[in-house]
Every structure is written in structure tokens, then in C-alpha cells.
Design an enzyme around this catalytic site. Structure first.
Site, PDB file in Angstrom:
ATOM      1  N   CYS A 288     -47.144   9.866 -13.795  1.00  0.00           N
ATOM      2  CA  CYS A 288     -48.494  10.261 -13.371  1.00  0.00           C
ATOM      3  C   CYS A 288     -49.493   9.876 -14.461  1.00  0.00           C
ATOM      4  O   CYS A 288     -49.129   9.665 -15.618  1.00  0.00           O
ATOM      5  CB  CYS A 288     -48.550  11.762 -13.147  1.00  0.00           C
ATOM      6  SG  CYS A 288     -47.465  12.358 -11.843  1.00  0.00           S
TER       7      CYS A 288
ATOM      8  N   GLU B  66     -51.569  11.731 -16.030  1.00  0.00           N
ATOM      9  CA  GLU B  66     -51.575  12.671 -17.144  1.00  0.00           C
ATOM     10  C   GLU B  66     -50.491  12.328 -18.169  1.00  0.00           C
ATOM     11  O   GLU B  66     -50.718  12.420 -19.381  1.00  0.00           O
ATOM     12  CB  GLU B  66     -51.358  14.112 -16.650  1.00  0.00           C
ATOM     13  CG  GLU B  66     -52.454  14.616 -15.749  1.00  0.00           C
ATOM     14  CD  GLU B  66     -52.184  14.410 -14.255  1.00  0.00           C
ATOM     15  OE1 GLU B  66     -52.714  15.200 -13.468  1.00  0.00           O
ATOM     16  OE2 GLU B  66     -51.429  13.478 -13.905  1.00  0.00           O
TER      17      GLU B  66
ATOM     18  N   ARG C 115     -61.547  10.337  -4.151  1.00  0.00           N
ATOM     19  CA  ARG C 115     -60.849  11.565  -3.746  1.00  0.00           C
ATOM     20  C   ARG C 115     -61.211  12.755  -4.610  1.00  0.00           C
ATOM     21  O   ARG C 115     -60.879  13.892  -4.283  1.00  0.00           O
ATOM     22  CB  ARG C 115     -59.334  11.353  -3.769  1.00  0.00           C
ATOM     23  CG  ARG C 115     -58.858  10.432  -2.642  1.00  0.00           C
ATOM     24  CD  ARG C 115     -57.356  10.329  -2.594  1.00  0.00           C
ATOM     25  NE  ARG C 115     -56.876   9.542  -3.729  1.00  0.00           N
ATOM     26  CZ  ARG C 115     -55.724   9.741  -4.342  1.00  0.00           C
ATOM     27  NH1 ARG C 115     -54.922  10.723  -3.963  1.00  0.00           N
ATOM     28  NH2 ARG C 115     -55.354   8.974  -5.351  1.00  0.00           N
TER      29      ARG C 115
ATOM     30  N   CYS D 170     -49.454  17.736 -10.851  1.00  0.00           N
ATOM     31  CA  CYS D 170     -48.223  18.100 -10.153  1.00  0.00           C
ATOM     32  C   CYS D 170     -47.416  19.061 -11.035  1.00  0.00           C
ATOM     33  O   CYS D 170     -47.762  19.303 -12.198  1.00  0.00           O
ATOM     34  CB  CYS D 170     -47.407  16.849  -9.826  1.00  0.00           C
ATOM     35  SG  CYS D 170     -46.631  16.059 -11.263  1.00  0.00           S
TER      36      CYS D 170
ATOM     37  N   CYS E 254     -46.166  17.510 -14.371  1.00  0.00           N
ATOM     38  CA  CYS E 254     -47.249  17.352 -15.344  1.00  0.00           C
ATOM     39  C   CYS E 254     -47.679  18.695 -15.914  1.00  0.00           C
ATOM     40  O   CYS E 254     -47.969  18.806 -17.102  1.00  0.00           O
ATOM     41  CB  CYS E 254     -48.435  16.626 -14.721  1.00  0.00           C
ATOM     42  SG  CYS E 254     -48.100  14.874 -14.447  1.00  0.00           S
TER      43      CYS E 254
ATOM     44  N   TYR F 128     -41.098  28.442 -18.103  1.00  0.00           N
ATOM     45  CA  TYR F 128     -40.212  28.119 -19.203  1.00  0.00           C
ATOM     46  C   TYR F 128     -41.057  27.437 -20.271  1.00  0.00           C
ATOM     47  O   TYR F 128     -41.880  26.582 -19.961  1.00  0.00           O
ATOM     48  CB  TYR F 128     -39.124  27.165 -18.704  1.00  0.00           C
ATOM     49  CG  TYR F 128     -38.261  26.585 -19.790  1.00  0.00           C
ATOM     50  CD1 TYR F 128     -37.211  27.319 -20.329  1.00  0.00           C
ATOM     51  CD2 TYR F 128     -38.488  25.303 -20.265  1.00  0.00           C
ATOM     52  CE1 TYR F 128     -36.409  26.789 -21.319  1.00  0.00           C
ATOM     53  CE2 TYR F 128     -37.685  24.756 -21.258  1.00  0.00           C
ATOM     54  CZ  TYR F 128     -36.653  25.498 -21.783  1.00  0.00           C
ATOM     55  OH  TYR F 128     -35.866  24.981 -22.765  1.00  0.00           O
TER      56      TYR F 128
ATOM     57  N   TRP G 131     -40.716  25.133 -23.406  1.00  0.00           N
ATOM     58  CA  TRP G 131     -39.814  24.243 -24.123  1.00  0.00           C
ATOM     59  C   TRP G 131     -39.881  24.488 -25.625  1.00  0.00           C
ATOM     60  O   TRP G 131     -38.861  24.493 -26.300  1.00  0.00           O
ATOM     61  CB  TRP G 131     -40.169  22.798 -23.785  1.00  0.00           C
ATOM     62  CG  TRP G 131     -39.336  21.751 -24.438  1.00  0.00           C
ATOM     63  CD1 TRP G 131     -37.983  21.603 -24.351  1.00  0.00           C
ATOM     64  CD2 TRP G 131     -39.798  20.685 -25.261  1.00  0.00           C
ATOM     65  NE1 TRP G 131     -37.572  20.505 -25.057  1.00  0.00           N
ATOM     66  CE2 TRP G 131     -38.680  19.924 -25.630  1.00  0.00           C
ATOM     67  CE3 TRP G 131     -41.050  20.301 -25.704  1.00  0.00           C
ATOM     68  CZ2 TRP G 131     -38.784  18.799 -26.433  1.00  0.00           C
ATOM     69  CZ3 TRP G 131     -41.156  19.181 -26.501  1.00  0.00           C
ATOM     70  CH2 TRP G 131     -40.014  18.438 -26.861  1.00  0.00           C
TER      71      TRP G 131
END
Length: 151
Positions: free
Chosen positions: A56, A58, A84, A90, A93, A127, A129
């Protein structure tokens, strides 16, 4: 749950919209992203669509920023081609942005409802990381035979 909103960086939206208009052509590049670096610079990128799941905009932006020596981002927005407008990140991301930049603001919404929200508001109870990485580092530093063994 109430989501707190912050100042919307309209210059970022325009930067991403300009890249979407001028650089997104055909099916390979359909999204543009712009982010504000901590030092004020704006970094831009486009996605690299591929049926196997190309990155993507990002995610491409994170790499482009690093290539320019930018490792701290304060805000980000994605804009779709063909006018758009703003498109929210998403799930993948959202997770990557949270992991790399836990305090980043993400611009979401449409029209007069565009707003800037903390990444945590888009990925509640997620979560983290970085928490896992810290646990792994601590485990290694206290493992038998390490220089930092307690005992």
C-alpha cells in the site's frame, strides 16, 4: 468510546491529492500517501499494486521516508486516484503504522468530516509489536551465558 480528534493537516491532504492526480496512472498505482516528518518535511509515495498483494502507499511511504533519512512521522494520509478523496488505512497498514510510529496521527473521513485521530483509535486493543520486541530483548539479556545474567 469517544475518539479525540486533533488538528487536520490540510497541506498533507493536498500533497497526497496532488500525487494521486499526477502520479497514479493505470492499475499499478491507484493510491497516494503523504506524511509529515517530525522536522516538518512532507514525504510522499504511491502504492505498488500487484495481484500478489503489493504494498500500500502507506507502506511504500515508510520505506521512502527512511531512504530520505526520515524516521519520525507525526501524521499521515492516503488519497485515492480519480478524485476518490481520503481513504483510511487497511488493517495491515494500521498495524504497521502503530508498530513503527505509535504516536502518529492518521487523517480519515470524507468531505467536511475529515479528521485526524491517533493510530490507536483506529486499532484499539491491538497487539503491539514493540512490546514483544522488548520482551525478547530482556529474555536475551538475562539468558544464561549472556553478559547481563542476573544471579
Amino acid at each position: 468510546m469517544t475518539t479525540r480528534t486533533h488538528h487536520v493537516d490540510h497541506e498533507l491532504i493536498e500533497a497526497a491529492a496532488d500525487i494521486a492526480r499526477t502520479r497514479c496512472r493505470g492499475d499499478n498505482h491507484t493510491m497516494a500517501a503523504a506524511a509529515r516528518a517530525r522536522d516538518g518535511r512532507i514525504v510522499t509515495a504511491v502504492n505498488a499494486y500487484h495481484f500478489t498483494g503489493g504494498p500500500c502507499a502507506e507502506l511504500v511511504l515508510i520505506g521512502a521516508a527512511a531512504a530520505q533519512g526520515v524516521y519520525a512521522l507525526d501524521a499521515i494520509v492516503a488519497v485515492g486516484d480519480r478524485d476518490r478523496g481520503v481513504v483510511p488505512p487497511c488493517g495491515r497498514c494500521r498495524q504497521v503504522l502503530r508498530d513503527y510510529f505509535p504516536a502518529i496521527e492518521v487523517i480519515v473521513g470524507t468531505g467536511d468530516r475529515v479528521r485526524s485521530v491517533p493510530i490507536g483509535a483506529l486499532l484499539p486493543e491491538s497487539y503491539v509489536w514493540a512490546d514483544h520486541q522488548l520482551d525478547a530483548e530482556q529474555a536475551l539479556s538475562t539468558a544464561p551465558g549472556s553478559d547481563h545474567t542476573v544471579g
